[in-house]
Every structure is written in C-alpha cells, then in structure tokens.
Design a protein around this motif. Structure first.
Motif, PDB file in Angstrom:
ATOM      1  N   GLU A 175       0.825  -1.211   0.000  1.00  0.00           N
ATOM      2  CA  GLU A 175       0.000   0.000   0.000  1.00  0.00           C
ATOM      3  C   GLU A 175       0.858   1.259   0.000  1.00  0.00           C
ATOM      4  OE1 GLU A 175      -3.130  -0.135  -0.671  1.00  0.00           O
ATOM      5  OE2 GLU A 175      -3.270  -2.302  -0.413  1.00  0.00           O
ATOM      6  N   ALA A 176       1.945   1.263   0.779  1.00  0.00           N
ATOM      7  CA  ALA A 176       2.815   2.432   0.844  1.00  0.00           C
ATOM      8  C   ALA A 176       3.485   2.692  -0.509  1.00  0.00           C
ATOM      9  CB  ALA A 176       3.860   2.254   1.945  1.00  0.00           C
ATOM     10  N   VAL A 177       3.922   1.632  -1.166  1.00  0.00           N
ATOM     11  CA  VAL A 177       4.549   1.782  -2.484  1.00  0.00           C
ATOM     12  C   VAL A 177       3.529   2.295  -3.500  1.00  0.00           C
ATOM     13  CG1 VAL A 177       5.576   0.504  -4.409  1.00  0.00           C
ATOM     14  CG2 VAL A 177       6.401   0.134  -2.082  1.00  0.00           C
ATOM     15  N   SER A 178       2.327   1.738  -3.482  1.00  0.00           N
ATOM     16  CA  SER A 178       1.282   2.208  -4.397  1.00  0.00           C
ATOM     17  C   SER A 178       0.989   3.684  -4.163  1.00  0.00           C
ATOM     18  CB  SER A 178      -0.006   1.410  -4.212  1.00  0.00           C
ATOM     19  OG  SER A 178       0.146   0.101  -4.688  1.00  0.00           O
ATOM     20  N   ALA A 179       0.894   4.085  -2.899  1.00  0.00           N
ATOM     21  CA  ALA A 179       0.610   5.491  -2.588  1.00  0.00           C
ATOM     22  C   ALA A 179       1.696   6.405  -3.155  1.00  0.00           C
ATOM     23  CB  ALA A 179       0.473   5.678  -1.084  1.00  0.00           C
ATOM     24  N   ALA A 180       2.949   6.017  -2.980  1.00  0.00           N
ATOM     25  CA  ALA A 180       4.051   6.829  -3.503  1.00  0.00           C
ATOM     26  C   ALA A 180       3.997   6.912  -5.025  1.00  0.00           C
ATOM     27  CB  ALA A 180       5.391   6.258  -3.044  1.00  0.00           C
ATOM     28  N   CYS A 181       3.704   5.796  -5.672  1.00  0.00           N
ATOM     29  CA  CYS A 181       3.579   5.805  -7.137  1.00  0.00           C
ATOM     30  C   CYS A 181       2.438   6.709  -7.579  1.00  0.00           C
ATOM     31  CB  CYS A 181       3.359   4.386  -7.662  1.00  0.00           C
ATOM     32  SG  CYS A 181       4.814   3.325  -7.564  1.00  0.00           S
ATOM     33  N   PHE A 182       1.316   6.625  -6.885  1.00  0.00           N
ATOM     34  CA  PHE A 182       0.156   7.442  -7.248  1.00  0.00           C
ATOM     35  C   PHE A 182       0.476   8.929  -7.086  1.00  0.00           C
ATOM     36  CE2 PHE A 182      -3.310   4.005  -6.338  1.00  0.00           C
ATOM     37  CZ  PHE A 182      -2.751   3.194  -7.321  1.00  0.00           C
ATOM     38  N   ARG A 183       1.243   9.307  -6.040  1.00  0.00           N
ATOM     39  CA  ARG A 183       1.634  10.706  -5.881  1.00  0.00           C
ATOM     40  C   ARG A 183       2.561  11.135  -7.019  1.00  0.00           C
ATOM     41  NH1 ARG A 183       1.193   9.159  -0.580  1.00  0.00           N
ATOM     42  NH2 ARG A 183       3.373   8.559  -0.399  1.00  0.00           N
ATOM     43  N   ALA A 184       3.431  10.239  -7.456  1.00  0.00           N
ATOM     44  CA  ALA A 184       4.306  10.557  -8.591  1.00  0.00           C
ATOM     45  C   ALA A 184       3.479  10.754  -9.858  1.00  0.00           C
ATOM     46  CB  ALA A 184       5.344   9.446  -8.793  1.00  0.00           C
TER      47      ALA A 184
END
Length: 129
Positions: free
Chosen positions: A18-27
């Motif tokens: 979830e944390a990785v997905s969130a960071a990707c989505f912010r990018a």
C-alpha cells in the motif's frame, strides 16, 4: 524461514504494498500536474491518500505505530542507517546518473535526521522522551 508470525508477515507485506502504491500514485499526480491535467492529478492524489490510510491501518494492526519518543528513536535510527549504510552501498554499485539521484536522497535524508533529532530534543525537554 521467517521469525515473524504469519499475521505479522502478511501485515508487513500489505503495508509495503500500500505504501509503495501510494508513492507511485503521488508521482503520477505530480506528472499529471506538470502536464496541466489538474483533475487527473487530484484523482491520483485522492487514491494515494486512500492507499496511505490502508498502509496505516496495517501498520497499526501490526503494532508498529510506536508511541512518542519510541517512534522518534526508531525513525532516527532508520534515517541514520539509510544515510550511513543503505544508500552508500547502493551508490557504489550503480552508474553515475543513478548515484547522483541517491546523493540527492542522502542530502534529504540528512535534513530528515536533523529534523528528527530536533523533535527528539523537544520531546525530551517536554518530558516525553
């Protein structure tokens, strides 16, 4: 074989996903913003916020959302490890362009460590550390 109980292992895996997905989505949101697509950027940011909430839910369920001074000490230890061990090791194993990215990250990590050290001192002064 993992020493963590299966539930803890799965919560850690879920948190990381979830944390990785969130960071990707912010990018993706930042990229959409640069391209002048504000509505799309807003949607990506909302999805990232939702992913962050799911990551926090799992972190708390795993008992890893530490209280006060303990959280600051753990975060500071992590920053120091990244500055002193993790990124220097990776910089020695990659091309110059990638190493330059890691150098930027280390510079930011040093600022984070300074901020965490200030927070630690403030908590100690307030009797919370």
């Amino acid at each position: 074989m993992s020493r963590l109980p299966r539930a803890q292992e799965h919560l850690k895996t879920g948190f990381t996903a979830e944390a990785v997905s969130a960071a990707c989505f912010r990018a993706y949101a930042d990229r959409a913003e640069r391209e002048g697509r504000a509505e799309l950027a807003g949607r990506w940011r909302q999805l990232a916020a939702d992913k962050d909430r799911l990551a926090v839910l799992q972190l708390e369920a795993a008992g890893q959302a530490r209280p006060g001074g303990e959280a600051v000490r753990a975060a500071l230890a992590e920053e120091r490890y990244e500055i002193d061990v993790l990124y220097p090791k990776m910089m020695g194993e990659v091309d110059a362009e990638t190493a330059a990215v890691f150098e930027q990250v280390v510079a930011a990590q040093r600022r984070h460590a300074e901020a965490l050290e200030e927070l630690r001192r403030a908590q100690q002064a307030a009797g919370h550390g």
